[in-house]
Design a protein around this motif. Structure first.
Motif: not given
Length: 330
Positions: A305-330
């Motif tokens: 939730a904390s990381a989500g908040y900082y992404n949200y105020i930066k405008g990093n919003i997802s849409d309903l095509t969001l999918n799981a990415v098991p090997n996601l990199k930072i």
């Protein structure tokens, strides 16, 4: 933008089903964690299919409890944040699908969160004064990274493991010497009763990358060749060797980027010996060391939730095509 933003965080990357309600990225109103450790203990590790099924069974109940403990309803939620990777694909899909359904039904913005970024953000909850830039040492079951946190959503990886992560090495050693899953805390307890008097290899590179497979293999070979070896001393020596490498590379990173703040993150950051060794850097390097409270070291939704908040105020919003990415990199 509203003065106060309430984020509903959802975490399901491995074997914890967690939902949290967090205000303005730092104030936890609730953080409910439903752990599956007892279920997976008999198998000596997490069984992905079993984890996924238990997430499906638990997630709605956990969400209801999180809302009740926070004293809010779905109408009070401004943002829905969920882990979408890295992690077990089936487990991730449960949280992502549930978050997308809530986002659609409630007409609330959706933010997909990188699990590793969540571990970093756990420090913002414990240390309200902490702000970027700082160096973060991420040590968990699946990751070992040295990351320069330039801003809340801007990161530079300075070094990472080339083989085993720290937590992975702990669990493999624990399994071989006969300790129950999860092995990390049990090694830590045994190590307190022993002496680090066994010489183990340390691997270093020209850059800031890590390698822990040599230390792990040396411990496994010693145990196989000498079954009656003192386990307390073996654990203490293993823990010291791992920490020596972490401290050495962290010190190099501090000097490289000229930083005076270092934060630990991830499940292994709860290790008492590692914390003590890092705290010793404060005087020797004139820096400040931070680490999350223990409940925030392991997988939990408050950090998401904390990381989500900082992404949200930066405008990093997802849409309903969001999918799981098991090997996601930072």
């Amino acid at each position: 933008m509203k003065k106060n933003i309430i984020t509903l965080g959802i975490e399901s990357s491995c074997d914890e089903t967690s939902v949290s309600v967090v205000k303005n990225g730092r104030e936890v109103l609730s953080n409910v964690i439903n752990s599956q450790i007892e279920i997976h203990k008999r198998f000596g590790g997490v069984v992905p299919e079993i984890a996924s099924r238990n997430h499906v069974e638990a997630i709605q109940t956990v969400t209801k409890e999180a809302l009740e403990k926070a004293g809010v309803t779905f109408n009070d939620i401004d943002v829905i944040a969920c882990t979408y990777g890295p992690g077990l694909v089936g487990a991730l899909l449960v949280g992502v699908a549930y978050a997308k359904a809530l986002s659609y039904a409630l007409n609330k913005p959706l933010v997909g969160v990188n699990h590793i970024q969540g571990h970093i953000a756990a420090n913002y909850i414990t240390h309200k004064e902490l702000e970027p830039p700082f160096l973060c040492v991420i040590i968990s079951g699946g990751h070992t990274h040295l990351v320069h946190i330039k801003d809340y959503t801007e990161f530079e990886i300075l070094g990472k493991t080339r083989d085993d992560a720290v937590g992975e090495a702990f669990d493999k050693v624990a399994r071989v010497i006969g300790l129950e899953y999860p092995g990390g805390p049990k090694i830590d307890r045994l190590a307190k009763e022993g002496e680090p008097n066994i010489e183990l290899p340390h691997t270093y590179f020209d850059n800031l990358d890590f390698s822990f497979s040599g230390i792990k293999t040396a411990v496994l070979n010693l145990h196989h060749k000498t079954p009656d070896i003192n386990k307390e001393n073996l654990c203490a020596s293993f823990e010291k060797a791992i920490t020596d490498v972490l401290i050495t590379n962290t010190t190099k990173a501090i000097e490289k980027i000229n930083i005076d703040k270092v934060a630990l993150a991830g499940g292994v950051s709860a290790n008492i010996f590692i914390r003590e060794r890092f705290k010793s850097l404060e005087e020797s390097k004139n820096i400040k060391v931070y680490y999350p409270e223990k409940v925030l070291c392991t997988d939990n939704a408050a950090m998401i939730a904390s990381a989500g908040y900082y992404n949200y105020i930066k405008g990093n919003i997802s849409d309903l095509t969001l999918n799981a990415v098991p090997n996601l990199k930072i």
